[in-house]
Every structure is written in C-alpha cells, then in structure tokens.
Design an enzyme around this catalytic site. Structure first.
Site, PDB file in Angstrom:
ATOM      1  N   CYS A 136       0.817  -1.215  -0.082  1.00  0.00           N
ATOM      2  CA  CYS A 136      -0.030  -0.107  -0.004  1.00  0.00           C
ATOM      3  C   CYS A 136       0.791   1.550  -0.168  1.00  0.00           C
ATOM      4  CB  CYS A 136      -0.885  -0.063   1.309  1.00  0.00           C
ATOM      5  SG  CYS A 136      -1.657   1.568   1.533  1.00  0.00           S
TER       6      CYS A 136
ATOM      7  N   CYS B 222      -8.469  -1.069   7.643  1.00  0.00           N
ATOM      8  CA  CYS B 222      -7.095  -0.249   7.560  1.00  0.00           C
ATOM      9  C   CYS B 222      -7.176   0.061   8.981  1.00  0.00           C
ATOM     10  CB  CYS B 222      -7.305   0.697   6.628  1.00  0.00           C
ATOM     11  SG  CYS B 222      -6.028   2.027   6.718  1.00  0.00           S
TER      12      CYS B 222
ATOM     13  N   TYR C 260      -6.487  30.483   3.037  1.00  0.00           N
ATOM     14  CA  TYR C 260      -6.402  29.183   2.701  1.00  0.00           C
ATOM     15  C   TYR C 260      -7.468  28.270   4.005  1.00  0.00           C
ATOM     16  CZ  TYR C 260      -1.861  30.312   0.626  1.00  0.00           C
ATOM     17  OH  TYR C 260      -1.048  30.808  -0.304  1.00  0.00           O
TER      18      TYR C 260
ATOM     19  N   ASP D 227      -2.908  28.632   6.135  1.00  0.00           N
ATOM     20  CA  ASP D 227      -3.045  27.232   6.183  1.00  0.00           C
ATOM     21  C   ASP D 227      -2.793  26.666   4.859  1.00  0.00           C
ATOM     22  OD1 ASP D 227      -3.232  24.571   6.924  1.00  0.00           O
ATOM     23  OD2 ASP D 227      -5.245  24.712   7.822  1.00  0.00           O
TER      24      ASP D 227
ATOM     25  N   CYS E   6       1.178  21.799   6.613  1.00  0.00           N
ATOM     26  CA  CYS E   6       1.300  20.263   6.712  1.00  0.00           C
ATOM     27  C   CYS E   6       2.259  19.716   5.775  1.00  0.00           C
ATOM     28  CB  CYS E   6      -0.034  19.785   5.655  1.00  0.00           C
ATOM     29  SG  CYS E   6      -0.305  20.410   4.317  1.00  0.00           S
TER      30      CYS E   6
END
Ligand code: SAH
Length: 390
Positions: A19, A96, A249, A319, A346
């Site tokens: 994966c 998962c 954002y 952001d 991020c």
C-alpha cells in the site's frame, strides 16, 4: 531489532509494503514521534526551538474520511481498496488500521451488494461499467455519515432499492450522494452529483463550533488532533478581542470561525474552492456569527489586493496546501504588516522555505514552533508556527 521483527512486534498491517500509505509503520509509535520531531528540528532549528510534538493517545482508526477504488479482477471478482502510493495500481484493503472502522464496513458491504443489484465496477480502459469509487465521511462528534457513490455513468439502475438496502444495513448513514465522474482523470470526484438520500452534507463539531462538510470541501481528517492543532493556532494568535483576522486558505472556515467565537472583532476568509466557500458562509451563519466574511479566490492575489487597501488586519492565519505559500502571498504579507502571523503547515519543507523568505525579506521572526501528529503511521507532519514582528 530487525525491521521484520519490529513489524511483528507492532502487529503491522499485512499490506504495509504494497500500500505504501503508512510509511512509518515499521516503527513503534514513540519511534515515529521521535522521527518526526527530529525531522522538524533539522528543517527548522535555525528559526528557533521546536516544542515537543503532540502525539495521540490512541493512534489508530483516526481517519474520518475514507476512499476506496473499485475494480473487477481477471477472475471476475469485485475488489475494493486503495491506490498504491504514487501509482495507479489498486491494493485490496478491507480494514485499515488508520481508517474509521464503520467507513470500512460500509465499503465492504457495498462491494458485497453490487452483484445482487447487477451493478458492475467501472473499467478505466474501456470506460464502461458503473462504480468507480466510494467515499465515506463521518462527523466525529455528531456521528453523521455521508456515503458518496462515484459512478462512471449517470444511469443508476434500481438506485432507490440500493440506497434502501444500504440504509437498512447501516442506519447510521445520514446522507447518500451519487457523484458522476465519466472522465479520464486521477481526481476521484466529478462535477455533477445527485443527492439520493438526506441533505447531501454532514456536520461536525470542533472547538465548540459546528461545521458543514459537503462532498468536495476540504476538512481535516483527524478530528481529535484537529482540536489540538486549532487550539494551538488560537493560543498563538493571542486574541485580546476586537482584532481583525485574515483566515487564508480557510477551507470551510474552521479556523476563522473558531477565532470569531473566541472574540475576534472581524474575520475575513479566503479560499480557492467554491464549494468550501459556500460551506464556510453557511458555517458562519450556523454559528450565529455576523462579523465574518468569505471570499473565493487565490490567497496570494487576495493578499496583494488587501495590502493595497487601507484595511489593516492585526493577525493573519495561513494554512496553505503541501506546496506552501507563494512569493506573491508572502511579499504582500510583509507589505500588509500584521503584528502576528500564525502559519499552520502540513509540509515542514515548504514551511522552512517560506519562513526563510520572511527572514530574508522582513523583520518577522519565529516565536514558537509546535508540531502536532495529525497523521500517525504516515510520514506527514503538521506544524503550527507563531511569527511576530521584531
Ligand atoms: N484551514 C482549513 C483548510 C486547510 S487545507 C482547515 O483547517 O480545514 C488548504 C486549503 O487551501 C484547501 O481548502 C484548499 O482548497 C485551499 N487552497 C489551495 N490553494 C489555494 C490558493 N492558491 N488560494 C486559496 N486557497 C487555496
């Protein structure tokens, strides 16, 4: 300890390698946190001290948004799963360790229901067939569940019976949407959609505010850590009341709306995605806030035009997506000269680049750096940074 031993020790996922979604699953959770802390320190140490990363107590099944691709294998068996990282190959996955358990159960149930409704899966080569993807979004605190069936064609035989059967199995489902995506594309969702049941969106609550989330709008995927992250962002903003805040954002308006609830005088949000802006406007209303406005557009262009007006924001929250901000944005920010900037990132690499730009071109300096583990088991790192004028 060898890597294979560690995998056994951690009870790792059977498709860990195939994966590729959980790049750090060969490490224990403490080791993952140390790895992420070290990476942020390495990238950002020249800007200031990095506070210890805030991890999760239970770093499993945190993803409130789950997506599965559907296909039929050579033996005619219907499969569902995720794309192998960086490829277009599908790896079968039924449950998962990071995804919401109910969402995974719904996806497996849909797969099992298809044959009895004579529904096929979509074939990207022949561009024939029906079901391409299933997307499930779940409101963590409201328990509302949205199921989006992404189909290659608008025709959905016996759709009412299908939706009825699905709801009988999962009474928790509050809305079902058919999204039509007939295009050759890597994007999961197409433009057109029909609401098959419910109101076409879910709601969730974060930091005491209520948010509407539609099929396409961005919403943080780890609700527990999102409260931690936003809590830090609000703390760093140091609201005294009456400030004018730009939430750039802004997605569905979460950070700005929470800031408005915490006493900001005026909030202005900007976001590129039109659906998210619509949700943001609705969210401001639902939270009874009338000191907040949202604009659709590129954040960099918006910043440039605001910098030329005489509106003087006190605080800019930013952001941006993984690519980080733009030079247009940052140069306008410097011109606008707010006393406080809170950067939620991020991607620590683009964060370091953008902080470097500010250091080289202005008197803004980094005051606090706080990593938050929003994505356990994956390599992704979220960081909140407080930036003020010297
Ligand atoms: N602050 C929000 C969203 C963060 S994700 C939250 O916490 O939920 C980043 C957002 O930036 C996404 O909603 C994306 O649609 C938006 N975006 C991407 N590029 C943009 C741009 N150039 N200008 C404005 N918004 C952009």
């Amino acid at each position: 300890m060898s890597q294979s031993k560690q995998n056994i020790k951690n009870g790792s996922c059977p498709v860990y390698k195939k994966c590729g979604g959980c790049q750090l699953q060969n490490l224990s959770y403490e080791e993952q946190l140390r790895f992420k802390q070290n990476k942020v320190v390495k990238l950002l140490k020249s800007f200031g001290r990095v506070e210890p990363i805030i991890g999760m107590d239970n770093p499993y099944h945190y993803r409130n948004k789950v997506q599965a691709a559907f296909f039929t294998d050579r033996n005619g068996k219907i499969k569902s799963g995720v794309y192998q990282s960086g490829t277009h190959r599908i790896v079968s996955v039924d449950d998962c360790q990071i995804e919401d358990k109910l969402a995974d159960e719904i996806i497996v149930a849909i797969r099992k229901m298809l044959p009895s409704f004579r529904l096929t899966t979509y074939n990207e080569d022949t561009r024939k067939g029906f079901l391409r993807h299933v997307l499930v979004k779940r409101g963590f605190s409201t328990a509302q569940v949205m199921v989006v069936l992404v189909t290659g064609t608008p025709i959905f035989p016996s759709k009412n019976n299908f939706v009825k059967a699905l709801r009988e199995k999962f009474p928790q489902i509050t809305t079902v949407v058919q999204n039509i995506n007939p295009f050759k594309t890597n994007l999961v969702l197409g433009e057109r959609q029909n609401i098959l049941y419910g109101n076409g969106y879910i709601e969730d609550e974060l930091c005491g505010c209520r948010f509407r989330i539609s099929t396409k709008s961005f919403y943080q995927i780890n609700p527990i850590q999102t409260e931690v992250l936003y809590g830090k962002a609000i703390e760093f903003a140091g609201l005294k009341g009456d400030e004018t805040i730009l939430d750039t954002y802004c997605g569905v308006g979460t950070i700005g709306i929470i800031a408005a609830k915490h006493g900001a005088g005026q909030v202005i949000g900007v976001e590129l995605n039109g659906d998210a802006v619509r949700d943001a406007i609705q969210n401001a209303k639902a939270n009874q806030l009338n000191n907040i406005r949202f604009f659709k557009g590129d954040a960099g262009e918006f910043m440039e035009s605001v910098a030329e007006e005489n509106t003087k924001p006190d605080i800019v929250m930013m952001d941006p997506p993984r690519a980080g901000s733009s030079e247009q944005f940052l140069s306008s920010l410097i011109k606008m000269a707010p006393k406080t900037v809170v950067y939620v990132s991020c991607n620590p690499e683009t964060l370091a680049r953008d902080l470097g730009y500010l250091r080289n071109n202005s008197s803004y300096r980094v005051k606090r750096i706080q990593p938050v583990d929003m994505f356990p088991h994956t390599q992704h790192i979220e960081t909140v940074v407080l930036i003020t004028k010297k």
